[in-house]
Design a protein around this motif. Structure first.
Motif, mmCIF file in Angstrom:
data_model
loop_
_atom_site.group_PDB
_atom_site.id
_atom_site.type_symbol
_atom_site.label_atom_id
_atom_site.label_comp_id
_atom_site.label_asym_id
_atom_site.label_seq_id
_atom_site.Cartn_x
_atom_site.Cartn_y
_atom_site.Cartn_z
ATOM 1 N N ALA A 381 -15.560 -63.094 22.651
ATOM 2 C CA ALA A 381 -16.241 -64.006 21.730
ATOM 3 C C ALA A 381 -17.623 -64.366 22.248
ATOM 4 N N ASN A 382 -17.727 -64.664 23.532
ATOM 5 C CA ASN A 382 -19.028 -65.040 24.097
ATOM 6 C C ASN A 382 -19.995 -63.861 24.133
ATOM 7 N N ILE A 383 -19.490 -62.673 24.476
ATOM 8 C CA ILE A 383 -20.359 -61.500 24.517
ATOM 9 C C ILE A 383 -20.885 -61.160 23.127
ATOM 10 N N LEU A 384 -19.992 -61.122 22.145
ATOM 11 C CA LEU A 384 -20.394 -60.762 20.784
ATOM 12 C C LEU A 384 -21.370 -61.771 20.193
ATOM 13 N N VAL A 385 -21.090 -63.056 20.397
ATOM 14 C CA VAL A 385 -21.998 -64.074 19.862
ATOM 15 C C VAL A 385 -23.359 -63.988 20.548
ATOM 16 N N GLY A 386 -23.358 -63.788 21.869
ATOM 17 C CA GLY A 386 -24.628 -63.673 22.587
ATOM 18 C C GLY A 386 -25.467 -62.496 22.117
ATOM 19 N N LEU A 387 -24.805 -61.400 21.732
ATOM 20 C CA LEU A 387 -25.532 -60.207 21.285
ATOM 21 C C LEU A 387 -25.946 -60.278 19.820
ATOM 22 N N LEU A 388 -25.197 -61.013 19.005
ATOM 23 C CA LEU A 388 -25.421 -60.984 17.559
ATOM 24 C C LEU A 388 -26.038 -62.247 16.997
ATOM 25 N N VAL A 389 -26.151 -63.315 17.810
ATOM 26 C CA VAL A 389 -26.568 -64.599 17.256
ATOM 27 C C VAL A 389 -27.979 -64.571 16.672
ATOM 28 N N HIS A 390 -28.828 -63.665 17.181
ATOM 29 C CA HIS A 390 -30.190 -63.595 16.647
ATOM 30 C C HIS A 390 -30.282 -62.626 15.462
ATOM 31 N N ARG A 391 -29.159 -62.015 15.089
ATOM 32 C CA ARG A 391 -29.151 -61.064 13.974
ATOM 33 C C ARG A 391 -28.367 -61.583 12.766
ATOM 34 N N ILE A 392 -27.353 -62.404 13.009
ATOM 35 C CA ILE A 392 -26.481 -62.895 11.946
ATOM 36 C C ILE A 392 -26.671 -64.397 11.813
ATOM 37 N N ARG A 393 -26.615 -64.899 10.594
ATOM 38 C CA ARG A 393 -26.784 -66.321 10.363
ATOM 39 C C ARG A 393 -25.791 -67.132 11.184
ATOM 40 N N ALA A 394 -26.303 -68.182 11.824
ATOM 41 C CA ALA A 394 -25.481 -68.973 12.739
ATOM 42 C C ALA A 394 -24.325 -69.661 12.025
ATOM 43 N N ASP A 395 -24.538 -70.110 10.780
ATOM 44 C CA ASP A 395 -23.457 -70.787 10.070
ATOM 45 C C ASP A 395 -22.308 -69.822 9.784
ATOM 46 N N TRP A 396 -22.617 -68.560 9.500
ATOM 47 C CA TRP A 396 -21.566 -67.572 9.284
ATOM 48 C C TRP A 396 -20.750 -67.355 10.562
ATOM 49 N N ILE A 397 -21.440 -67.286 11.697
ATOM 50 C CA ILE A 397 -20.747 -67.088 12.978
ATOM 51 C C ILE A 397 -19.802 -68.251 13.260
ATOM 52 N N VAL A 398 -20.295 -69.471 13.089
ATOM 53 C CA VAL A 398 -19.486 -70.658 13.372
ATOM 54 C C VAL A 398 -18.277 -70.727 12.436
ATOM 55 N N ILE A 399 -18.507 -70.524 11.142
ATOM 56 C CA ILE A 399 -17.420 -70.641 10.165
ATOM 57 C C ILE A 399 -16.351 -69.582 10.403
ATOM 58 N N LEU A 400 -16.753 -68.334 10.655
ATOM 59 C CA LEU A 400 -15.784 -67.277 10.927
ATOM 60 C C LEU A 400 -14.987 -67.584 12.190
ATOM 61 N N SER A 401 -15.665 -68.060 13.223
ATOM 62 C CA SER A 401 -14.977 -68.405 14.475
ATOM 63 C C SER A 401 -13.945 -69.500 14.254
ATOM 64 N N LEU A 402 -14.312 -70.505 13.467
ATOM 65 C CA LEU A 402 -13.404 -71.625 13.232
ATOM 66 C C LEU A 402 -12.206 -71.220 12.377
ATOM 67 N N VAL A 403 -12.420 -70.339 11.415
ATOM 68 C CA VAL A 403 -11.310 -69.870 10.580
ATOM 69 C C VAL A 403 -10.277 -69.147 11.453
ATOM 70 N N LEU A 404 -10.753 -68.321 12.376
ATOM 71 C CA LEU A 404 -9.843 -67.581 13.254
ATOM 72 C C LEU A 404 -9.075 -68.529 14.179
ATOM 73 N N SER A 405 -9.775 -69.493 14.788
ATOM 74 C CA SER A 405 -9.104 -70.402 15.722
ATOM 75 C C SER A 405 -8.193 -71.388 14.994
ATOM 76 N N TRP A 406 -8.480 -71.691 13.718
ATOM 77 C CA TRP A 406 -7.614 -72.561 12.921
ATOM 78 C C TRP A 406 -6.214 -71.967 12.783
ATOM 79 N N SER A 407 -6.125 -70.642 12.814
ATOM 80 C CA SER A 407 -4.825 -69.986 12.682
ATOM 81 C C SER A 407 -3.922 -70.249 13.880
ATOM 82 N N SER A 408 -4.509 -70.604 15.032
ATOM 83 C CA SER A 408 -3.716 -70.773 16.254
ATOM 84 C C SER A 408 -2.723 -71.933 16.159
ATOM 85 N N PRO A 409 -3.180 -73.179 15.912
ATOM 86 C CA PRO A 409 -2.184 -74.259 15.796
ATOM 87 C C PRO A 409 -1.277 -74.093 14.587
#
Length: 537
Positions: A381-409
């Motif tokens: 997660a850290n590697i991909l975000v570090g490489l892609l954060v300047h290419r993909i909209r930050a709100d999309w990255i955050v929302i996708l990350s949160l949707v995935l982690s929401w599945s855990s609990p």
């Protein structure tokens, strides 16, 4: 496993009180003439190269390694304590009311002192602050391992939180000072964030192995050894120019730090965290007169802090967290997100471990191994975000990350007590760190650029405070939910698996709600913020 705005170098010249109320859409020009991925000079407040902050190419890896390892070692201990808690409670005869204090007290003291240590780092210099914090982490880790009673362990863990706050705030300043906005800084923040899941995951696996073999104290000894090595490496190789400030005088310390504001907010947070910790073990404790007094004083101090910030801003004097910052929707959203997401992440790991050890009756080693998938996803997660954060909209990255982690609990809330590991537990542990680690890099890039260069340490303090307090509060409130449901269970034996599982299941549903709240906050507060972390002309 930590505590966020796109780096815009020209903003560093803007005084704090002139920060705009809205970030708007962020698009930064890319300097196609500069082929270096990691620029080795930073920009001072006048957007000019600062000779004192030049980092030789041979030392860039040293800077990133020192920062990543120190944050990683801190997370290593947190992970080790998760699986070692039952053994520590047994060996040191901890009562039920304080069994989680060795875990939570460090985050409590760290969160309560981060704003103050951030201000000190801005005046004293981030390099000196970092070295002092590193040395104290070495000492407190050794002292915790040598503890012979629960009181000793809790006290030294409390001091370890102060040491961690010195390292965390200064680490953010060191990165900001060593790298200009662009891919280099993005990867540096990603490495700092990556050190947390790696450290936490290693703590889970090695901590379990050490606890079951030579003893839980060796987790602290190993931490002291690693901290000592990094301290020596930092003294030798961390460039003098990194985090360098003008000469420190007593007058500067007195005038450039908002001591009154720092003391008010630190005291208020400490009291609130203490009340939450007490109430989480027994909800009836809220009726205790002493606790009522502490809660009242804490609330009065919070109101007084807001009034004091207004006064300081109006008079043009140093303000710890200017009230005008909260008018910025993106800043407020990021802080609330970090608070909620890190609180959920920490609680999922802790209660997931309780399911493994208390319900499925696995050993500390077996539990640590089963919790280890978080290492892989945390790193990725850290590697991909570090490489892609300047290419993909930050709100999309955050929302996708949160949707995935929401599945855990959610998976853990639906689990059957004797279900196979691969059906519920494995995917839950695999997905849990994505939201926290994805948010970490984006949030650092967003928040730090909202502060002038001279308050970069304080910016790190704001972020780390919200994440650390979030971890402490999240675990305390989740424990309160679980204990109350278990206490109201129809089972006669409240220590039996059926009663415990009812409490754990309720805790996981509560964490699902926390993740949903964070997701809604992101959709509302981070809309159209654009890409972040681009290089400057």
């Amino acid at each position: 496993m930590s505590l966020p705005t796109q780096p815009i170098s020209h903003l560093s010249a803007i005084e704090l009180e002139s920060i705009p109320r809205s970030l708007g859409t962020i698009h930064q020009p890319v300097n196609t003439n500069n082929q270096s991925d990691i620029p080795l000079t930073t920009l001072n407040s006048n957007s000019q190269a600062s000779p004192s902050s030049k980092v030789a190419k041979a030392r860039t890896v040293i800077v990133i390694t020192c920062v990543a390892v120190v944050t990683g070692v801190n997370s290593f201990l947190n992970g080790a304590l998760v699986v070692a808690t039952p053994a520590i409670a047994r060996d040191l005869e901890l009562s039920v009311g304080i069994v989680l204090w060795p875990v939570t007290i460090q985050a409590l003291t760290c969160g309560c002192t981060l704003l103050l240590t951030g201000s000190i780092a801005d005046v004293v210099g981030s390099r000196h602050t970092y070295l002092v914090g590193n040395f104290l982490q070495t000492f407190t880790s050794l002292a915790c391992g040598l503890s012979k009673s629960g009181v000793q362990l809790i006290v030294f863990r409390a001091f370890a939180g102060v040491a961690a706050s010195l390292c965390l705030t200064s680490a953010v300043s060191i990165i900001n000072d060593a790298f200009v906005p662009g891919r280099g800084r993005n990867l540096a923040f990603a490495s700092m964030g990556g050190g947390q899941p790696v450290g936490f995951g290693l703590g889970l696996t090695l901590g379990g192995a050490l606890t079951s073999s030579i003893g839980w104290a060796w987790g602290f000894y190993l931490s002291a050894i690693l901290n000592g090595i990094v301290f020596a490496l930092s003294m030798w190789q961390l460039p003098e120019g990194v985090g360098k400030v003008e000469s420190v005088t007593w007058k500067r310390l007195g005038e450039e730090i908002d001591w009154i504001g720092a003391l008010m907010i630190s005291a208020a947070l400490a009291m609130l965290s203490y009340i939450l910790a007490i109430v989480s073990t027994d909800s009836s404790e809220i009726h205790d007169p002493g606790n009522i007094v502490l809660l009242t004083v804490a609330l009065v101090l919070l109101l007084a802090f807001v009034a004091w910030m207004h006064r300081q801003e109006k008079r043009g004097k140093p303000a710890l967290i200017p009230n005008s910052l909260w008018k910025d929707k993106v800043f407020t959203s990021i802080c609330l997100n970090v608070f909620l997401v890190w609180g959920s992440f920490n609680a999922v790991e802790q209660f997931g471990n309780f399911v493994l050890q208390n319900i499925q009756e696995l050993s500390a080693v077996q539990a640590g191994v089963r919790l280890s998938p978080a290492i892989v996803t945390g790193i990725l997660a850290n590697i991909l975000v570090g490489l892609l954060v300047h290419r993909i909209r930050a709100d999309w990255i955050v929302i996708l990350s949160l949707v995935l982690s929401w599945s855990s609990p959610l998976l853990l809330a639906l689990i059957k007590p004797r279900a196979t590991y691969w059906s519920f537990l494995f995917p839950a542990f695999l997905l849990n760190p994505i939201g926290a680690d994805g948010l970490f890099t984006v949030s650092n890039l967003l928040i730090t650029s909202r502060f002038p260069m001279k308050t970069q340490g304080l910016a790190g303090g704001v972020f780390q405070t919200t994440s650390q307090i979030g971890k402490s509060v999240g675990l305390a409130v989740t424990t309160l939910v679980a204990n109350d449901i278990t206490a109201g269970s129809s089972s006669r034996d409240k220590e039996a698996s059926p009663a415990l599982m009812q409490g754990y299941r309720a805790a996981f549903w509560f964490l699902v709600a926390m993740n949903c709240a964070s997701l809604c906050m992101s959709v509302w507060g981070l809309r159209r913020i654009g890409t972040v972390g681009k290089k400057q002309d």
